[in-house]
Design an enzyme around this catalytic site. Structure first.
Site, PDB file in Angstrom:
ATOM      1  N   CYS A 115      -1.129  -2.154  -4.063  1.00  0.00           N
ATOM      2  CA  CYS A 115      -1.470  -3.171  -3.059  1.00  0.00           C
ATOM      3  C   CYS A 115      -1.600  -4.571  -3.648  1.00  0.00           C
ATOM      4  O   CYS A 115      -1.485  -5.560  -2.920  1.00  0.00           O
ATOM      5  CB  CYS A 115      -2.767  -2.793  -2.347  1.00  0.00           C
ATOM      6  N   HIS A 266      -4.376  -9.023   1.720  1.00  0.00           N
ATOM      7  CA  HIS A 266      -3.714  -7.733   1.821  1.00  0.00           C
ATOM      8  C   HIS A 266      -4.310  -6.986   3.007  1.00  0.00           C
ATOM      9  O   HIS A 266      -5.514  -7.087   3.283  1.00  0.00           O
ATOM     10  CB  HIS A 266      -3.906  -6.921   0.539  1.00  0.00           C
ATOM     11  N   ASN A 296      -0.885  -0.421   6.603  1.00  0.00           N
ATOM     12  CA  ASN A 296      -0.892  -0.855   5.199  1.00  0.00           C
ATOM     13  C   ASN A 296       0.500  -0.633   4.608  1.00  0.00           C
ATOM     14  O   ASN A 296       0.932   0.498   4.408  1.00  0.00           O
ATOM     15  CB  ASN A 296      -1.935  -0.057   4.421  1.00  0.00           C
TER      16      ASN A 296
END
Length: 339
Positions: A115, A266, A296
């Site tokens: 991430c 993020h 995500n």
């Protein structure tokens, strides 16, 4: 006399056409739209078909970014590719992307920082450019999660979180007199703490087992090839580290929350981003969220958000952007850049 810096001159993104709303996966995973939205903020995600790979998504995002930059493919002199879901174990997915784009002989570098990958990739590209080594670098974040998720009730706590997608930018050399007021990449903070590596990971296949094989039937039976996550530990560390990293970076550059025009975080969980904003005193209207429609997408998340913010008129030329990310490793990063 100015200094050599890097700046973003082109942005592109792509998500596969098939949308899976929460209601589409309720029966599949024995869950509910209400449960998913309440805990994550996610309303839908895009998942690929059986024939599409990570590099396929990256091609479309990259072509758009290069065109948006007003360049030809021949002008790109390096590819930095961030992904945790490569087409194959090796070689790196950047090489497959390079071939599909019809480029040859330029260096390709893959980053596996999950991430945090795109911010790591931006920082790496900035170093190559600001030292005069390269002029135009294609920076890509792309993921195909759907092919590696346990889409049964056993895997729902993780599987509902992830989507597929790609984002890309072109970072180019520029001479600037004042890095803080002119469009350019200003600064970044990159961090990791490996003692938490097994709090969010995919154990198999791998060489870390007491086994002569990287993958065995026993590993498959135990579903070790699917992501495993300690959700509470991730939440606690994510909120702390993102706020800590970004706060220190702003202070280092003599900037404040008020100086930042748009916060591109993020997108792992809406509750994480809301908590970070609350801890830092960031006005809600300055935070641009995309998790509700993409889920995500790990390394693709920030460039996807950047492109959407531009298309919606939220992010305009000359604005100062602050980004922060946290992910497996544990890794975390923050960055400041003016578009």
């Amino acid at each position: 006399m100015g200094v050599l810096a890097s700046k973003i001159i082109g942005v592109g993104s792509y998500v596969p056409p098939k949308v899976y709303k929460n209601t589409d996966i309720e029966e599949m995973m024995n869950t509910s739209d209400e449960w998913i939205v309440q805990r994550t903020g996610i309303e839908q995600r895009h998942w690929v078909d059986s024939k599409t790979s990570t590099s396929d998504l990256a091609v479309k995002a990259s072509e758009e970014a290069i065109s948006n930059a007003g360049l030809n493919k021949e002008d790109i002199d390096m590819i930095v590719f961030a992904t945790l879901s490569p087409d194959f174990d090796f070689p790196g997915t950047g090489c497959f992307l390079q071939a599909k784009l019809g480029m040859s002989e330029i260096p390709c570098l893959d980053l596996r920082q999950q991430c945090s990958g795109f911010l790591y990739a931006m920082s790496v590209a900035d170093k190559f450019i600001s030292t005069g080594t390269n002029k135009n670098i294609l920076v890509v974040g792309a993921e195909v999660h759907s092919k590696g998720l346990d889409q049964t009730p056993d895997g729902r706590n993780v599987a509902v979180l992830f989507g597929d997608g790609a984002g890309a930018i072109v970072m180019s050399a520029a001479e600037v007199n004042d890095k803080k007021s002119e469009p350019c990449f200003i600064d970044a903070s990159l961090n990791s703490d490996g003692k938490y590596a097994k709090e969010l990971w995919i154990p198999a296949p791998g060489t870390g087992f007491d086994s002569s094989e990287r993958m065995s039937q026993e590993m498959l039976d135990e579903k070790l090839h699917y992501p495993q996550m300690n959700g509470r530990t991730v939440f606690v560390h994510a909120t702390k580290r993102m706020a800590e990293s970004l706060g220190a970076l702003l202070e280092k550059n003599n900037l404040t929350i008020d100086d930042v025009d748009v916060f591109l975080f993020h997108q792992a969980n809406l509750r994480i981003n809301s908590k970070v904003a609350e801890m830092m005193g960031i006005p809600e209207e300055k935070v641009f969220n995309t998790i509700q429609k993409y889920g995500n997408t790990t390394a693709a998340t920030i460039p996807l958000g950047m492109h959407d913010a531009m298309k919606e008129g939220v992010l305009k030329p000359g604005m100062l952007v602050a980004s922060a990310a946290f992910g497996a490793g544990f890794t975390w990063a923050s960055a400041l850049y003016r578009v």
